[in-house]
Design a protein around this motif. Structure first.
Motif, PDB file in Angstrom:
ATOM      1  N   TYR A   9     -14.955   6.880  -6.444  1.00 22.26           N
ATOM      2  CA  TYR A   9     -14.407   6.232  -5.251  1.00 22.26           C
ATOM      3  C   TYR A   9     -13.931   4.800  -5.549  1.00 22.26           C
ATOM      4  N   LYS A  56     -12.610   3.709  -8.254  1.00 22.74           N
ATOM      5  CA  LYS A  56     -11.306   3.783  -8.891  1.00 22.74           C
ATOM      6  C   LYS A  56     -10.201   4.149  -7.902  1.00 22.74           C
ATOM      7  N   GLU A  57     -10.570   4.941  -6.892  1.00 27.06           N
ATOM      8  CA  GLU A  57      -9.573   5.421  -5.950  1.00 27.06           C
ATOM      9  C   GLU A  57      -9.189   4.368  -4.905  1.00 27.06           C
ATOM     10  N   PRO A 113      -7.856   1.397  -4.904  1.00 28.66           N
ATOM     11  CA  PRO A 113      -6.506   0.815  -4.890  1.00 28.66           C
ATOM     12  C   PRO A 113      -5.459   1.786  -4.366  1.00 28.66           C
ATOM     13  N   GLU A 114      -5.773   3.082  -4.432  1.00 20.35           N
ATOM     14  CA  GLU A 114      -4.776   4.078  -3.999  1.00 20.35           C
ATOM     15  C   GLU A 114      -4.912   4.429  -2.518  1.00 20.35           C
ATOM     16  N   THR A 115      -5.916   3.852  -1.833  1.00 21.19           N
ATOM     17  CA  THR A 115      -6.129   4.225  -0.424  1.00 21.19           C
ATOM     18  C   THR A 115      -5.892   3.045   0.482  1.00 21.19           C
ATOM     19  N   LYS A 116      -5.836   3.405   1.744  1.00 24.85           N
ATOM     20  CA  LYS A 116      -5.686   2.352   2.730  1.00 24.85           C
ATOM     21  C   LYS A 116      -6.187   2.874   4.069  1.00 24.85           C
ATOM     22  N   PHE A 150      -9.654   4.097   3.170  1.00 19.16           N
ATOM     23  CA  PHE A 150     -10.062   2.965   2.339  1.00 19.16           C
ATOM     24  C   PHE A 150     -11.451   2.482   2.750  1.00 19.16           C
ATOM     25  N   TYR A 182     -14.050   5.096   1.713  1.00 19.57           N
ATOM     26  CA  TYR A 182     -14.256   5.053   0.254  1.00 19.57           C
ATOM     27  C   TYR A 182     -15.006   3.774  -0.151  1.00 19.57           C
TER      28      TYR A 182
END
Lengths: 789, 69
Positions: A757, A759-760, A762-765, A769, A772
């Motif tokens: 999570y 690592k993920e 930056p890819e979520t919002k 986000f 995570y």
């Protein structure tokens, strides 16, 4: 419920911190952080041995060495209790055992036992590795356990039934009602047989008598001669004569009887004459006395016996006496007045000082003492003039004379009447003497008639006696030749020939056979009568035993239970109907024996089924007994259908088979038969389903197989699950759990870490986000995260 | 499986058997076997065995028509 885990300083194992109080909870974390171990500890507390310990015994020893006094606290229970358990591995046994007190337990701070904990909380751990075989094994295993339990119950039930029925069965069996029933039936049959044999004997006797009579007749015909025939003829004549004499004798007897009665009625005439003469003599003596008395009386009056004037003198004398009596009474009153006047005058003279005083009132005028005295003196002179003593004496003499004469006349009149009555009685007695004399003459005639009738009777009787004596002589003579005539004998022979259907000459040949038949019938009848007597004795004895048995059942308290539980039995046993009581006892015996037999058979059946279950997965099977060959296919069919019903549950069927359904299962071949919505059967090997599909299907089947929670709170843990369930199937699982959840259940789904999570991030919002971020922080903090599903 | 699984299994097995293939299929009847299994599985059957037996007797007498005579 909320579960908190805490280690002691000596604990060398990792545990999760807590399981939150969520109905549907996801716990996702790194490997090696103690997820499974924490659940295993819960299983041990709740009474289940984790499956890993069975497969790897060393795990138990490792746990025992490294757990130390780790602690589990369970809170947020429906009843508000707080349960704390501190493990005591130093005291654990060498092998896994949940029956041991593995921890020190306190409920709301009060020391308690694991058993008490297990009444509040339970845990079920379901692995996500379920497939067809494991499901089958589990179902068979479950069934095997239940068969074992039921088998033990059934076996114990046999003992219970035997124990409960022993006394009653022994009592009832001793009565042997079945034998009594059989004997009664035998007795009835024997009595029917007796009737039949008696009829047969009667018939045999009748036929034998018939033939014997015929043979006798035949003999008579052959031996009868002229003399015998004459004697028989004379006997007939004599019999007629005797009949006639008998009638004459009866008539003579009747006549003699009538004459006797007549004579008897007149037989007292002489005595009556003597009596009448005696009475006449007495009355004549009385008449003579009366005449003498009358003469004396009349002579006293100076009259002759035939003087007719007595009644006139009596009347005249009565009048004279009445008149003189009145005169005498008048003189008596005058004498009284004189005496009173003298007494009054004496008193008036002595009261000279009162002369002027009034002493009486007369005609409304007062009379003084002096006037009264003067009046009294004046009247005394008149009284002296009215009657002297000489007059009174003369009158008294006349009255006495008249009264004496009247008495004498009355006596004379009575003597005359007595004489007249005596004369009448003499006349009456004389008449009776005359009548009695005539009776004596008539009695003499009746006596003669009676004597004559009796003589006639004697003569008639003598004639009859002579005729009978003659008949007796003739009978004796005839007896030497036989009792029937030739004519009669011929008739007997003809009748016998007709009835037996043989010529007269052949009748003798029948005798032996008929004698044999009669003897046989007699023998048979005697035999059956002996049998009846024996059966009656036997039946009577057994009936006594039966009655005693029934009395015991009705009165002995140890048998009260059967009467209380069976009103029909009580009614039957108290019935007056023998047959009903016998049938009731038989029903009791049969029911008790049948119950024992049923229990024994049921135990054997369960034992056999358990054996099949034990060997269900063995190939080849160790035995091929008849029981195996008969029951195994049926057993497998039943288990397969049972599994099929689980797979066809709507919640599973739609997810796994679309519009179709499972119509057959061959577990051995790992084959499912699916029937599509078009009715087409499709055979699908289990391998045709993906691992995820199998896991979903059979894990759901496993969950659906769980019994309803026995405790107020139950944690159902789906462990090692995520690897076999693809993400797109997960919502289906959650929906399924929501469908089957009951109030007591709390689901915990444990997954290995699915995503890095951190690592993920930056890819979520947005919301993802944030989620995570929380998960990443929790994982960094304790190696896992929990959240509501 | 629920608590009646054994009774159900036994009932299904007995019902599925060809007639006369087993001693238990003849006498007593399947119903009697199942009824017994059900009764024996009840807690405390030992204490109520007499009630069970009395009921068997009552049922037998009623079925035989003796009670109506």
């Amino acid at each position: 419920m909320k579960v908190s885990f805490s280690k002691s300083p000596a604990t060398e194992l990792r545990l999760i911190d807590e399981i939150p109080d969520l109905d549907f909870c996801l716990l996702e974390g790194e490997n090696g952080i103690g997820k499974t171990l924490s659940i295993q500890l819960l299983e041990l507390l709740c009474g289940s041995t984790p499956k890993e310990f069975d497969r790897t015994p060393a795990l138990w020893e490792s746990l025992k060495q490294r757990l130390a006094t780790a602690r589990v606290e369970i809170s947020a229970l429906p009843g508000g209790q707080v349960v704390a358990a501190t493990f005591t591995p130093d005291d654990w046994p060498e092998v896994p055992s949940v029956d041991h007190e593995l921890a020190e337990v306190a409920i709301d701070g009060v020391p308690a036992t694991l058993a008490e904990l297990r009444q509040l909380v339970s845990v079920e751990r379901i692995s996500g590795t379920e497939d067809l075989e494991s499901t089958l094994r589990r179902r068979v295993e479950s069934l095997k356990l239940q068969l074992g339990r039921s088998g033990r119950n059934a076996s114990q039930g046999v003992t219970a039934i035997e124990s409960a029925s022993a006394a009653l069965l022994q009592t009832v069996a001793a009565a042997d009602a079945a034998s009594l029933r059989t004997e009664k039936q035998d007795l009835e049959l024997a009595r029917e047989e007796e009737n039949t044999l008696r009829d047969a004997l009667n018939e045999a006797e009748r036929r034998l008598r018939l033939i014997l009579d015929a043979l006798e007749a035949r003999h008579r015909i052959e031996s009868l001669g002229r003399e015998a025939q004459e004697l028989i003829a004379e006997r007939k004549k004599l019999l007629l004569e005797i009949d006639l004499l008998d009638k004459h004798l009866a008539e003579a007897e009747a006549r003699a009887k009538a004459a006797d009665e007549k004579y008897s009625k007149q037989g007292g005439s002489e005595r009556k004459l003597v009596e009448a003469e005696r009475l006449l003599r007495i009355r004549q003596r009385r008449l003579s006395n009366a005449a003498a008395a009358l003469r004396v009386t009349l002579h006293g009056l100076g009259l002759d016996q035939d003087e007719p004037l007595l009644e006139e003198e009596f009347k005249e004398l009565s009048n004279t006496v009445e008149r003189l009596t009145k005169e005498s009474q008048s003189l008596d009153r005058l004498s009284g007045v004189r005496s009173l006047s003298a007494d009054l005058h004496r008193h008036l003279v002595t009261a000279s000082g009162l002369d002027n005083e009034p002493i009486a009132e007369l005609n409304e005028q007062l009379v003084s003492v002096s006037d009264l005295r003067a009046g009294v003196e004046k009247n005394q002179t008149r009284l002296r003039d009215r009657g002297s003593l000489a007059v009174e004496t003369e009158l008294a003499q006349k009255l006495l004379t008249a009264r004496r004469r009247l008495s004498a006349v009355r006596n004379a009149m009575e003597a005359t009447a007595s004489h007249t009555r005596a004369q009448e009685l003499v006349d009456e007695a004389a008449q009776e003497v005359k009548a009695a004399s005539k009776g004596v003459e008539r009695a003499s005639e009746a006596a003669k008639a009676s004597q004559k009738a009796n003589v006639a009777f004697g003569e008639a009787k003598a004639k009859l006696d002579a005729a009978i004596a003659h008949l007796s002589q003739i009978q004796t003579q005839i007896g030497k030749y036989g009792n029937i005539s030739e004519e009669d004998a011929s008739k007997v022979l003809e009748e016998a020939s007709f009835k037996f259907g043989v010529p007269q000459d052949e009748l003798p040949k029948l005798e032996a056979g008929l004698r044999s038949a009669e003897a046989s019938a007699r023998s048979g009848l005697e035999e059956v009568r002996r049998r009846i007597a024996a059966l009656e004795r036997l039946s009577s004895n057994r009936q006594g035993t039966l009655e005693a048995t029934i009395d015991e059942i009705l009165s002995d308290p140890q048998h009260a239970w059967v009467l209380d539980g069976s009103p029909s039995l009580r009614a039957a046993l108290t019935s007056p109907n023998d047959e009903l009581r016998i049938e009731a006892l038989l029903a009791v015996e049969e029911a008790l024996r049948s119950a024992t037999q049923v229990a024994s058979d049921a135990t054997m059946l369960l034992s056999g089924l358990q054996g099949i279950a034990e060997q269900y997965f063995e190939t080849p099977r160790s035995t091929q007994s008849e029981f195996e060959r008969t029951y195994r296919p049926v057993f497998e069919d039943v288990v397969g259908k049972n599994l099929m019903s689980v797979l066809n549950r709507p919640a599973l069927r739609a997810r796994l088979f679309g519009d179709g359904h499972v119509s057959g299962i061959d577990a051995g071949a790992r084959i499912l038969v699916l029937t599509t919505s078009d009715g087409e059967d499709v055979v699908r090997p289990m391998e045709a389903f993906s691992t995820g599909e199998q896991a979903l299907a059979f894990t759901q089947a496993r969950i659906a197989d769980l019994p309803r929670a026995a405790t107020a709170s139950r944690l159902i843990v789906l462990d090692e699950f995520g690897a076999f369930v693809s993400a797109d199937r997960f919502p289906d699982l959650i929906d399924f759990l929501r469908e089957i959840k009951t109030g007591a259940d709390q689901f915990l789904v444990i997954l290995p870490l699915q995503v890095d999570y951190e690592k993920e991030l930056p890819e979520t919002k947005g919301a993802l986000f944030e989620r995570y971020t929380k998960r990443s922080e929790s994982i960094q903090d304790r190696g896992y995260f929990t959240e509501a599903l | 499986m629920d608590g009646n699984a054994v009774e159900s299994l036994a009932g299904e097995l007995l019902a599925a058997l060809p007639k006369g293939t087993s001693a238990v299929d003849k006498e007593p009847s399947t119903e009697a076997l199942i009824a017994y299994l059900r009764a024996a599985d009840e807690p405390g059957f030992r204490a109520t065995a007499r009630e069970y037996l009395a009921a068997q007797i009552e049922e037998r007498i009623s079925r035989s028509g003796l009670a109506a005579k």
